[in-house]
Design a protein around this motif. Structure first.
Motif, PDB file in Angstrom:
ATOM      1  N   LYS A 136       0.829  -1.207   0.000  1.00 20.15           N
ATOM      2  CA  LYS A 136       0.000   0.000   0.000  1.00 20.15           C
ATOM      3  C   LYS A 136       0.858   1.251   0.000  1.00 20.15           C
ATOM      4  N   LYS A 137       1.937   1.220   0.765  1.00 18.88           N
ATOM      5  CA  LYS A 137       2.836   2.370   0.834  1.00 18.88           C
ATOM      6  C   LYS A 137       3.462   2.627  -0.532  1.00 18.88           C
ATOM      7  N   ASN A 143       1.446   6.487  -6.870  1.00 18.61           N
ATOM      8  CA  ASN A 143       0.372   7.385  -7.292  1.00 18.61           C
ATOM      9  C   ASN A 143       0.806   8.836  -7.199  1.00 18.61           C
ATOM     10  N   THR A 144       1.524   9.216  -6.146  1.00 15.34           N
ATOM     11  CA  THR A 144       1.960  10.609  -6.028  1.00 15.34           C
ATOM     12  C   THR A 144       3.025  10.917  -7.064  1.00 15.34           C
ATOM     13  N   LYS A 145       3.954   9.986  -7.327  1.00 19.42           N
ATOM     14  CA  LYS A 145       4.965  10.203  -8.356  1.00 19.42           C
ATOM     15  C   LYS A 145       4.315  10.252  -9.728  1.00 19.42           C
ATOM     16  N   ASN A 146       3.328   9.417  -9.936  1.00 21.65           N
ATOM     17  CA  ASN A 146       2.651   9.353 -11.213  1.00 21.65           C
ATOM     18  C   ASN A 146       1.938  10.667 -11.517  1.00 21.65           C
ATOM     19  N   SER A 151       2.334  15.778 -15.186  1.00 20.20           N
ATOM     20  CA  SER A 151       2.452  17.194 -15.515  1.00 20.20           C
ATOM     21  C   SER A 151       3.756  17.465 -16.253  1.00 20.20           C
ATOM     22  N   LEU A 152       4.819  16.760 -15.897  1.00 21.06           N
ATOM     23  CA  LEU A 152       6.081  16.920 -16.612  1.00 21.06           C
ATOM     24  C   LEU A 152       5.984  16.342 -18.018  1.00 21.06           C
ATOM     25  N   ALA A 153       5.246  15.271 -18.171  1.00 20.70           N
ATOM     26  CA  ALA A 153       5.111  14.644 -19.483  1.00 20.70           C
ATOM     27  C   ALA A 153       4.378  15.568 -20.446  1.00 20.70           C
TER      28      ALA A 153
END
Length: 195
Positions: A136-137, A143-146, A151-153
């Motif tokens: 889960k961690k 999910n937060t990195k994604n 936005s960078l993509a």
């Protein structure tokens, strides 16, 4: 004076004291352990009686009363098991009990082995809980990195790279043109051919 005051119909029901879920899990699991210990003790007595019957050829079972001695877990071991039970999440209490009963039925352990079997089930459940928490961690981190990488993509997709049009000078271009290369500032030493 009304009749309602004589009867307790209108009073709110007394609530059972709210206990900590961890305490309830510990109590439930330890009750299961003591019950399974008593059952294993009973089965062991029955096996001993059957063995005695076969060995002597005579059944004195009606004459002999069963001893009331019961196997007790040492206080230190009990505290260790209770501590392990505190690490079990309430949602895993039922599956732990089912797994414990399954192993008891499968192995038919001696009385002394029941607590060790219980310990192994608790360790297995604690490891499974730990693995799920780590998964889960990692999922939360992903999910937060994604979200940030999306936005960078979108920013990167707007800029186009043309491989044939470049202002960046490379060593191969300098050699091809026959010009003297500019001094590089790299970590490797520069090697030049003597003409």
């Amino acid at each position: 004076m009304s009749l309602a005051s004589w009867f307790r119909w209108n009073e709110p029901p007394h609530r059972i004291s709210q206990r900590n879920p961890t305490e309830m899990v510990v109590e439930t699991l330890m009750m299961e352990l003591s019950w399974q210990t008593k059952q294993a003790e009973k089965q062991q007595r029955e096996r001993e009686n059957e063995y005695r019957k076969i060995k002597t050829g005579v059944d004195y079972g009606w004459l002999v009363s069963s001893p009331k001695q019961s196997y007790d877990i040492s206080p230190g071991e009990r505290l260790q098991l209770e501590d392990m039970c505190t690490k079990i999440h309430p949602s895993y209490c039922g599956p732990v009990i089912l797994r414990f009963r399954q192993l008891i039925a499968e192995y038919e352990p001696e009385v002394q082995e029941v607590s060790r079997l219980f310990r192994s089930v608790l360790q297995e459940a604690a490891e499974k809980i730990k693995e799920e928490e780590e998964a889960k961690k990692l999922a939360r981190q992903w999910n937060t990195k994604n979200k940030t990488s999306l936005s960078l993509a979108t920013f990167k997709s707007r800029s186009r790279i043309s491989p044939f049009i470049s202002d960046i000078k490379t060593i191969s271009e300098d050699v091809e043109r026959g010009t003297q290369p500019t001094r590089r500032v790299w970590s490797m030493p520069e090697f030049r051919n003597a003409k």
